[in-house]
Scaffold this motif. Structure first.
Motif, PDB file in Angstrom:
ATOM      1  N   ILE A 185     -21.524  -2.239  42.273  1.00 31.54           N
ATOM      2  CA  ILE A 185     -22.908  -2.712  42.321  1.00 31.54           C
ATOM      3  C   ILE A 185     -23.232  -3.310  43.686  1.00 31.54           C
ATOM      4  O   ILE A 185     -24.322  -3.111  44.234  1.00 31.54           O
ATOM      5  CB  ILE A 185     -23.153  -3.743  41.199  1.00 31.54           C
ATOM      6  CG1 ILE A 185     -23.145  -3.055  39.829  1.00 31.54           C
ATOM      7  CG2 ILE A 185     -24.470  -4.480  41.415  1.00 31.54           C
ATOM      8  CD1 ILE A 185     -23.141  -4.006  38.655  1.00 31.54           C
ATOM      9  N   ALA A 186     -22.282  -4.019  44.262  1.00 33.32           N
ATOM     10  CA  ALA A 186     -22.504  -4.667  45.557  1.00 33.32           C
ATOM     11  C   ALA A 186     -22.791  -3.668  46.668  1.00 33.32           C
ATOM     12  O   ALA A 186     -23.394  -4.029  47.686  1.00 33.32           O
ATOM     13  CB  ALA A 186     -21.291  -5.520  45.921  1.00 33.32           C
ATOM     14  N   LEU A 187     -22.388  -2.419  46.484  1.00 33.33           N
ATOM     15  CA  LEU A 187     -22.591  -1.386  47.507  1.00 33.33           C
ATOM     16  C   LEU A 187     -23.879  -0.600  47.314  1.00 33.33           C
ATOM     17  O   LEU A 187     -24.206   0.254  48.134  1.00 33.33           O
ATOM     18  CB  LEU A 187     -21.398  -0.418  47.504  1.00 33.33           C
ATOM     19  CG  LEU A 187     -20.027  -1.021  47.833  1.00 33.33           C
ATOM     20  CD1 LEU A 187     -18.950   0.055  47.757  1.00 33.33           C
ATOM     21  CD2 LEU A 187     -20.038  -1.681  49.206  1.00 33.33           C
ATOM     22  N   LEU A 188     -24.622  -0.895  46.240  1.00 32.12           N
ATOM     23  CA  LEU A 188     -25.843  -0.148  45.950  1.00 32.12           C
ATOM     24  C   LEU A 188     -27.037  -0.730  46.710  1.00 32.12           C
ATOM     25  O   LEU A 188     -27.043  -1.908  47.072  1.00 32.12           O
ATOM     26  CB  LEU A 188     -26.135  -0.188  44.445  1.00 32.12           C
ATOM     27  CG  LEU A 188     -25.076   0.431  43.528  1.00 32.12           C
ATOM     28  CD1 LEU A 188     -25.508   0.283  42.069  1.00 32.12           C
ATOM     29  CD2 LEU A 188     -24.838   1.894  43.873  1.00 32.12           C
ATOM     30  N   ASN A 197     -26.829  -6.112  38.780  1.00 31.73           N
ATOM     31  CA  ASN A 197     -26.043  -7.318  39.007  1.00 31.73           C
ATOM     32  C   ASN A 197     -26.399  -8.405  37.993  1.00 31.73           C
ATOM     33  O   ASN A 197     -25.513  -9.090  37.458  1.00 31.73           O
ATOM     34  CB  ASN A 197     -26.264  -7.823  40.429  1.00 31.73           C
ATOM     35  CG  ASN A 197     -25.239  -8.853  40.855  1.00 31.73           C
ATOM     36  OD1 ASN A 197     -24.047  -8.548  40.931  1.00 31.73           O
ATOM     37  ND2 ASN A 197     -25.682 -10.062  41.141  1.00 31.73           N
ATOM     38  N   ASP A 198     -27.689  -8.559  37.706  1.00 33.04           N
ATOM     39  CA  ASP A 198     -28.115  -9.537  36.700  1.00 33.04           C
ATOM     40  C   ASP A 198     -27.545  -9.176  35.330  1.00 33.04           C
ATOM     41  O   ASP A 198     -27.134 -10.049  34.562  1.00 33.04           O
ATOM     42  CB  ASP A 198     -29.641  -9.594  36.636  1.00 33.04           C
ATOM     43  CG  ASP A 198     -30.251 -10.269  37.856  1.00 33.04           C
ATOM     44  OD1 ASP A 198     -29.506 -10.910  38.626  1.00 33.04           O
ATOM     45  OD2 ASP A 198     -31.481 -10.126  38.045  1.00 33.04           O
ATOM     46  N   TRP A 199     -27.548  -7.877  35.037  1.00 33.37           N
ATOM     47  CA  TRP A 199     -26.979  -7.431  33.764  1.00 33.37           C
ATOM     48  C   TRP A 199     -25.498  -7.761  33.681  1.00 33.37           C
ATOM     49  O   TRP A 199     -25.014  -8.257  32.658  1.00 33.37           O
ATOM     50  CB  TRP A 199     -27.196  -5.916  33.605  1.00 33.37           C
ATOM     51  CG  TRP A 199     -26.422  -5.344  32.454  1.00 33.37           C
ATOM     52  CD1 TRP A 199     -26.720  -5.448  31.121  1.00 33.37           C
ATOM     53  CD2 TRP A 199     -25.202  -4.590  32.532  1.00 33.37           C
ATOM     54  NE1 TRP A 199     -25.759  -4.812  30.368  1.00 33.37           N
ATOM     55  CE2 TRP A 199     -24.826  -4.274  31.202  1.00 33.37           C
ATOM     56  CE3 TRP A 199     -24.414  -4.154  33.587  1.00 33.37           C
ATOM     57  CZ2 TRP A 199     -23.665  -3.537  30.916  1.00 33.37           C
ATOM     58  CZ3 TRP A 199     -23.266  -3.416  33.304  1.00 33.37           C
ATOM     59  CH2 TRP A 199     -22.908  -3.114  31.983  1.00 33.37           C
ATOM     60  N   MET A 200     -24.776  -7.521  34.760  1.00 33.79           N
ATOM     61  CA  MET A 200     -23.341  -7.789  34.772  1.00 33.79           C
ATOM     62  C   MET A 200     -23.063  -9.275  34.572  1.00 33.79           C
ATOM     63  O   MET A 200     -22.159  -9.655  33.815  1.00 33.79           O
ATOM     64  CB  MET A 200     -22.725  -7.300  36.081  1.00 33.79           C
ATOM     65  CG  MET A 200     -21.225  -7.517  36.188  1.00 33.79           C
ATOM     66  SD  MET A 200     -20.274  -6.591  34.962  1.00 33.79           S
ATOM     67  CE  MET A 200     -20.566  -4.911  35.535  1.00 33.79           C
ATOM     68  N   LEU A 201     -23.818 -10.123  35.245  1.00 30.84           N
ATOM     69  CA  LEU A 201     -23.655 -11.565  35.064  1.00 30.84           C
ATOM     70  C   LEU A 201     -23.877 -11.964  33.608  1.00 30.84           C
ATOM     71  O   LEU A 201     -23.109 -12.750  33.035  1.00 30.84           O
ATOM     72  CB  LEU A 201     -24.647 -12.316  35.956  1.00 30.84           C
ATOM     73  CG  LEU A 201     -24.250 -12.540  37.407  1.00 30.84           C
ATOM     74  CD1 LEU A 201     -25.441 -13.022  38.219  1.00 30.84           C
ATOM     75  CD2 LEU A 201     -23.105 -13.545  37.515  1.00 30.84           C
ATOM     76  N   LEU A 232     -13.490 -14.234  36.261  1.00 36.08           N
ATOM     77  CA  LEU A 232     -13.905 -15.096  37.364  1.00 36.08           C
ATOM     78  C   LEU A 232     -14.111 -14.307  38.651  1.00 36.08           C
ATOM     79  O   LEU A 232     -15.052 -14.565  39.408  1.00 36.08           O
ATOM     80  CB  LEU A 232     -12.876 -16.210  37.579  1.00 36.08           C
ATOM     81  CG  LEU A 232     -12.848 -17.304  36.517  1.00 36.08           C
ATOM     82  CD1 LEU A 232     -11.686 -18.260  36.760  1.00 36.08           C
ATOM     83  CD2 LEU A 232     -14.167 -18.074  36.490  1.00 36.08           C
ATOM     84  N   SER A 233     -13.235 -13.329  38.908  1.00 33.84           N
ATOM     85  CA  SER A 233     -13.405 -12.523  40.116  1.00 33.84           C
ATOM     86  C   SER A 233     -14.690 -11.703  40.030  1.00 33.84           C
ATOM     87  O   SER A 233     -15.365 -11.480  41.037  1.00 33.84           O
ATOM     88  CB  SER A 233     -12.191 -11.608  40.315  1.00 33.84           C
ATOM     89  OG  SER A 233     -12.139 -10.607  39.323  1.00 33.84           O
ATOM     90  N   THR A 234     -15.027 -11.265  38.814  1.00 32.65           N
ATOM     91  CA  THR A 234     -16.264 -10.509  38.615  1.00 32.65           C
ATOM     92  C   THR A 234     -17.481 -11.396  38.837  1.00 32.65           C
ATOM     93  O   THR A 234     -18.439 -11.011  39.524  1.00 32.65           O
ATOM     94  CB  THR A 234     -16.295  -9.918  37.194  1.00 32.65           C
ATOM     95  OG1 THR A 234     -15.118  -9.133  36.978  1.00 32.65           O
ATOM     96  CG2 THR A 234     -17.527  -9.049  36.987  1.00 32.65           C
ATOM     97  N   LEU A 235     -17.449 -12.591  38.268  1.00 34.49           N
ATOM     98  CA  LEU A 235     -18.561 -13.531  38.462  1.00 34.49           C
ATOM     99  C   LEU A 235     -18.729 -13.901  39.931  1.00 34.49           C
ATOM    100  O   LEU A 235     -19.854 -13.982  40.436  1.00 34.49           O
ATOM    101  CB  LEU A 235     -18.322 -14.795  37.631  1.00 34.49           C
ATOM    102  CG  LEU A 235     -18.471 -14.654  36.116  1.00 34.49           C
ATOM    103  CD1 LEU A 235     -18.062 -15.946  35.421  1.00 34.49           C
ATOM    104  CD2 LEU A 235     -19.904 -14.286  35.743  1.00 34.49           C
ATOM    105  N   GLU A 236     -17.613 -14.116  40.601  1.00 31.15           N
ATOM    106  CA  GLU A 236     -17.674 -14.458  42.024  1.00 31.15           C
ATOM    107  C   GLU A 236     -18.360 -13.345  42.814  1.00 31.15           C
ATOM    108  O   GLU A 236     -19.226 -13.607  43.660  1.00 31.15           O
ATOM    109  CB  GLU A 236     -16.265 -14.695  42.560  1.00 31.15           C
ATOM    110  CG  GLU A 236     -16.235 -15.080  44.029  1.00 31.15           C
ATOM    111  CD  GLU A 236     -14.824 -15.320  44.542  1.00 31.15           C
ATOM    112  OE1 GLU A 236     -14.666 -16.087  45.513  1.00 31.15           O
ATOM    113  OE2 GLU A 236     -13.881 -14.726  43.990  1.00 31.15           O
ATOM    114  N   ARG A 237     -17.985 -12.106  42.516  1.00 29.07           N
ATOM    115  CA  ARG A 237     -18.599 -10.975  43.240  1.00 29.07           C
ATOM    116  C   ARG A 237     -20.078 -10.872  42.917  1.00 29.07           C
ATOM    117  O   ARG A 237     -20.910 -10.601  43.799  1.00 29.07           O
ATOM    118  CB  ARG A 237     -17.902  -9.670  42.873  1.00 29.07           C
ATOM    119  CG  ARG A 237     -18.263  -8.531  43.820  1.00 29.07           C
ATOM    120  CD  ARG A 237     -17.661  -8.817  45.187  1.00 29.07           C
ATOM    121  NE  ARG A 237     -17.976  -7.830  46.183  1.00 29.07           N
ATOM    122  CZ  ARG A 237     -18.971  -7.972  47.076  1.00 29.07           C
ATOM    123  NH1 ARG A 237     -19.765  -9.042  47.047  1.00 29.07           N
ATOM    124  NH2 ARG A 237     -19.176  -7.063  47.994  1.00 29.07           N
ATOM    125  N   CYS A 238     -20.444 -11.072  41.656  1.00 24.21           N
ATOM    126  CA  CYS A 238     -21.841 -11.001  41.248  1.00 24.21           C
ATOM    127  C   CYS A 238     -22.675 -12.094  41.936  1.00 24.21           C
ATOM    128  O   CYS A 238     -23.799 -11.848  42.379  1.00 24.21           O
ATOM    129  CB  CYS A 238     -21.964 -11.145  39.738  1.00 24.21           C
ATOM    130  SG  CYS A 238     -21.426  -9.705  38.804  1.00 24.21           S
TER     131      CYS A 238
END
Length: 244
Positions: A185-188, A197-201, A232-238
């Motif tokens: 998502i960060a690369l989109l 990103n909001d959905w993932m969070l 936690l790593s996912t939340l940090e990236r989001c």
């Protein structure tokens, strides 16, 4: 990641020695087909036959090798190219990935269909995108499929018996898949980056346990540390993506 962060500099020599050891281990366990997997059933060779290579293990290794290269650790180009070829071969026209080499002639098996693959497809798409094989639109399509068919991955979460849910999804790659999806998502471009990103969070926050942990599979007593670290790593990236 520790070497890149600059944290704990007093341990960097120790960590670099560990990194060198792990790279040597990867060389010795790369299968004859160019990929990596969990097992090598029915064989007892010095190096794996490749019959049990899995698409997502191979993708995870390729992504780790990119991080290793960023701190000056070398890994043979030909070996990386062989691994990329494995992912290309195991990618189906639907965008799903065959679970492993042993299943490449069963592309219509339910675990090789898009809903059965979405948790494992994210690192595969990311690795092929960074290798210049897949487009940003392919990366987006993979995350969109995760969102569309998420209920099948959700049903498999937390079940102690692997692959018993619909499409034979398994809980142990629930947070694993979300972690790599957040990286994708960060690369989109924006849109759709912010919406996804909001959905993932929302997904990750929504499955936190009352004790503060996250759990997707009860693995030998370390399920909560494993799940919590990935969450936690996912939340940090989001959160990083949201602040951009």
């Amino acid at each position: 990641q520790l070497l890149r962060s600059g944290l704990l500099p007093e341990r960097h020599d120790e960590v670099r020695a560990l990194l060198d050891r792990e790279l040597e281990l990867l060389r010795s366990t790369q299968g004859a087909d160019g990929g990596w997997g969990y097992y090598d059933f029915d064989h007892a060779a010095a190096t794996p036959s490749g019959d049990q290579t899995t698409s997502f293990n191979t993708a995870s290794v390729l992504l780790a090798l990119r991080e290793a290269a960023a701190v000056g650790a070398e890994f043979e180009v030909a070996r990386r190219e062989d691994a990329v070829a494995v992912l290309e071969r195991l990618r189906l026209p639907s965008g799903a990935y065959v679970y492993g080499t042993y299943a490449q002639f069963r592309p219509t098996a339910n675990f090789n269909m898009v809903p059965g693959s979405i948790g494992r497809s994210q690192p595969c798409n990311l690795a092929l995108h960074l290798a210049g094989v897949l487009s940003t639109e392919d990366l987006r399509a993979g995350v969109e499929a995760l969102r569309r068919d998420h209920r099948y991955l959700q049903i498999g979460k937390g079940r102690p018996r692997p692959h018993e849910a619909y499409y034979q999804t398994s809980g142990y790659y629930y947070f694993y898949g979300h972690h790599y999806a957040a990286e994708a998502i960060a690369l989109l471009p924006d849109p759709p980056r912010r919406e996804l990103n909001d959905w993932m969070l929302e997904v990750i926050v929504g499955v936190q346990n009352p004790d503060g942990s996250w759990l997707d599979f009860p693995m030998y007593g370390y399920g909560k540390p494993y799940g919590t670290a990935f969450a936690l790593s996912t939340l940090e990236r989001c959160l990083e993506t949201a602040s951009e």
